[in-house]
Design an enzyme around this catalytic site. Structure first.
Site, short mmCIF file in Angstrom:
data_model
loop_
_atom_site.label_atom_id
_atom_site.label_comp_id
_atom_site.label_asym_id
_atom_site.label_seq_id
_atom_site.Cartn_x
_atom_site.Cartn_y
_atom_site.Cartn_z
N LYS A 48 0.86 -1.19 0.00
CA LYS A 48 0.00 0.00 0.00
C LYS A 48 0.90 1.23 0.00
CE LYS A 48 -4.05 2.05 2.13
NZ LYS A 48 -3.63 3.42 1.84
N PHE A 418 -17.16 -16.29 41.71
CA PHE A 418 -15.72 -16.52 41.73
C PHE A 418 -15.50 -18.01 41.96
CE2 PHE A 418 -11.32 -15.38 43.11
CZ PHE A 418 -11.04 -14.48 42.09
N SER A 582 -4.43 -14.03 43.55
CA SER A 582 -4.35 -14.07 42.09
C SER A 582 -4.57 -12.68 41.51
CB SER A 582 -5.38 -15.04 41.51
OG SER A 582 -6.70 -14.63 41.86
N ARG A 590 -12.17 -8.35 30.90
CA ARG A 590 -12.65 -7.86 32.19
C ARG A 590 -14.17 -7.79 32.18
NH1 ARG A 590 -8.89 -5.86 35.60
NH2 ARG A 590 -10.42 -6.71 37.07
N ALA A 591 -14.78 -8.17 33.28
CA ALA A 591 -16.24 -8.21 33.39
C ALA A 591 -16.76 -6.82 33.74
CB ALA A 591 -16.65 -9.24 34.43
N ARG A 592 -16.51 -5.88 32.85
CA ARG A 592 -16.91 -4.49 33.01
C ARG A 592 -17.51 -4.01 31.70
NH1 ARG A 592 -11.88 -1.91 36.50
NH2 ARG A 592 -11.61 -3.68 37.90
#
Length: 653
Positions: A48, A418, A582, A590-592
């Site tokens: 390119k 968890f 941990s 991430r659970a966000r």
């Protein structure tokens, strides 16, 4: 180099029926931006070029050079006009790119602009990549491979070094992209070899870029408040599907004095009292905004698009004269996380079974379309595909490490669990470590294969946390992690400064460190160790390091847990260094909201990072595939332990 074999010029014959009068204008074919190359099909790949797209028309010895939006630039490039007119043909249309090459032979866009500014275009060369018309024959319906075969024959007889054939490559496209990025080129263009030429944007031509880069409309600019001249930043926009102009961020321009004067003159003619943006930015306290009619186009490279539709880490490249403002829209890549789950060669890892059931690595995915994050709309299957695609990079940092898992069966807005052990439901692909490595406890889990990561995602695992130790020796940790957790009120610049300060302290005491984004608010600084010290020794040392930094810079850091202790400060969390503690793993989701990823970066990239949740799942895989160096290069070769001198340096007795 121009292709010339020293032979006399020979007339090239086009194997098609004459089409009559040659058209005065041909609209160019345009490439579609994608995130990855096709898994199959008849494709070829070219460099390119970083230049100006030109279509060249030659008839009866007279050559014309036309930009992609139809402007005649022939008079600006007289040497190219003469070189084109020397081609042995009655008439022809060529698709080309005009570039200036630097001393190393790479296209230099700034040098190209300088050539036009100085009206000294003798160094411009034309890379020719397609032949659309030859000797009264319209070749656009011919397959690309046939057109390029004729083009190569035609250019073999051209003696001018200003006219060059754009070679294609048979290498693996992923390797080509990596090489292009390493050479600091824009990327590569892929073209279907069996396809005809079609004016306009087409999926038969694709572009794979090293960095996000595109054109933006300038809808205004800012100045330091009260200043009578100068430009602090350009206010950028893109057109939406309904024709409205959307604000997309700002960029500081890098103008030479002559270009600054030219921009000021043009901007003065475009001034207006109201913003052209439908979502105009609010002027800042220290700046004045000046609105312009949307006519000037700038090319900008940047890190990525934010969820709100603005660009991150923009870098000004140039003003573009060859592209109309009205055609500028957000370039969206034509692939999604779905495409990342398919191998570039061989059989796909994903298949559909009876009644639409989905299998990834032969693991059945239940409820694949369940929305896991309402903000981004990402589904359970998206997370499965991500962990499958990122496995080759994530697994080395997970191998034989005990896991702690965050599950969200009803999505991240629902209840989260968890989990450290198998419990009742066995997770596909997951291994249970021998009971002997952690006596008197339930057997710990480890993810050592891609199937294990897919199995975790199938069980609605979003986050993957791991110990600082590796089986079978879980009595000695092999790393220390410092989690920098800021007061949310602090600016991001404070986090960048904090990470740098921690690195400096670790450097001074003789410990090499590596950094990754947390996927949330901050950074994790990782210090690999040879396994000599016990958990208690390592945790005590990490606490001493945190307290030492707090003593040195007490107004910026805290080593005491709790929100009240980090008001206006950054908490150096050393508590993750105890046995069975941990930390979220490298490349973990991430659970966000947004489902960002914890991403390893190099220390010299730190200033380019704009937030701890900068990388989405899609961008994480894209980044890894196109990196030309490992940001954690040297991690596995690092051999270091905690010495007596290091303990004394941080105040330990």
């Amino acid at each position: 180099m121009g292709r010339w074999n020293g032979s006399s010029k020979a007339r090239v014959r086009a194997p098609a029926t004459p089409a009559g009068e040659m058209p005065l204008i041909i609209e160019p074919q345009l490439a579609t931006l994608v995130d990855r190359h096709p898994a199959s099909g008849d494709w070829s790949y070219e460099i390119k070029f970083d230049g100006y797209r030109m279509l060249a028309r030659v008839e009866s010895g007279a050559a014309t050079l036309i930009t992609r939006n139809g402007h005649d630039w022939t008079s600006r490039m007289p040497r190219l006009q003469k070189a084109l007119a020397s081609i042995e043909a009655d008439n022809l249309w060529l698709d080309t790119e005009a570039v200036v090459l630097d001393a190393s032979g790479k296209p230099d866009f700034n040098a190209l602009q300088n050539a036009f500014d100085r009206r000294s275009t003798t160094d411009i060369v034309l890379f020719v990549f397609d032949l659309l018309w030859l000797n009264g024959v319209d070749l656009r319906e011919q397959p690309l491979r046939q057109r390029r075969k004729l083009l190569l024959q035609l250019l073999d007889a051209v003696e001018s070094p200003l006219i060059r054939f754009s070679d294609d490559f048979a290498d693996d496209p992923a390797s080509l992209v990596a090489s292009a990025c390493k050479m600091q080129l824009e990327g590569i263009i892929g073209k279907r070899g069996d396809a005809p030429y079609r004016s306009g944007r087409s999926p038969d031509w694709i572009k794979l870029k090293c960095k996000s880069r595109q054109e933006f409309v300038i809808g205004g600019f800012s100045r330091v408040k009260g200043a009578k001249s100068g430009v602090r930043s350009l206010l950028l926009g893109v057109y939406e599907g309904d024709g409205s102009l959307r604000y997309a961020g700002n960029v500081a321009p890098h103008f030479t004095p002559s270009r600054a004067a030219a921009f000021a003159k043009r901007a003065d003619s475009l001034r207006q009292t109201k913003s052209a943006f439908h979502n105009a930015p609010v002027p800042e306290r220290d700046r004045d905004f000046h609105w312009l009619a949307p006519d000037i186009v700038a090319e900008v490279s940047f890190l990525e698009w934010t969820p709100s539709g603005e660009i991150r880490h923009p870098v000004f490249q140039a003003l573009r004269e060859d592209k109309p403002a009205s055609a500028v829209t957000q370039e969206k890549a034509g692939t999604t996380v779905d495409d990342l789950a398919v191998e570039s060669v061989g059989a796909p890892r994903e298949r559909t079974g009876p009644r639409g059931t989905v299998f990834v690595r032969d693991i059945r995915i239940s409820n694949p379309q369940r929305v896991m994050d309402k903000v981004s709309g990402l589904t359970k299957l998206d997370i499965v595909r991500y962990y499958d695609a990122i496995a080759q990079w994530a697994l080395p940092y997970l191998h034989c490490r005990p896991l702690a898992l965050v599950r969200a069966p009803d999505g991240i807005a629902g209840e989260q669990f968890f989990q450290k052990h198998s419990e009742r439901a066995r997770i596909p692909g997951i291994e249970e470590l021998p009971a002997s490595v952690y006596p008197n406890h339930a057997r710990l889990l480890a993810a050592n294969t891609p199937e294990a990561l897919v199995g975790l995602a199938q069980m609605s695992v979003v986050e993957i946390h791991s110990w600082n130790g590796v089986a079978p020796d879980l009595t000695h940790p092999d790393r220390v992690i410092f989690d920098l957790d800021p007061d949310p009120a602090l600016p991001w610049s404070a986090m960048l400064e904090a990470a740098t300060l921690v690195k400096v302290v670790l450097d001074e005491i003789g410990l090499r460190s590596f950094v990754k984004t947390s996927g949330g608010k901050g950074f994790h600084i990782v210090v690999p160790l040879t396994r000599r010290q016990s958990w208690d020794e390592v945790k005590a040392f990490s606490q001493a390091v945190a307290q030492h930094i707090t003593r040195v810079v007490p107004d910026r850091f805290s080593a005491v847990l709790g929100p009240k202790n980090r008001v206006g400060k950054i908490f150096i969390d050393y508590l993750r260094n105890g046995r069975s503690s941990s930390t979220v793993a490298a490349f973990s989701v991430r659970a966000r909201p947004g489902l960002a990823v914890s991403m390893p970066i190099a220390w010299d990239e730190l200033e380019e990072v704009k937030s701890g949740d900068q990388w989405s799942m899609l961008e994480a895989v894209k980044r890894q595939r196109f990196l030309y160096r490992d940001p954690w290069d040297g991690y596995w070769r690092t051999r270091q332990g905690i010495t007596l001198a290091m303990r004394r340096a941080v105040g330990m007795k």
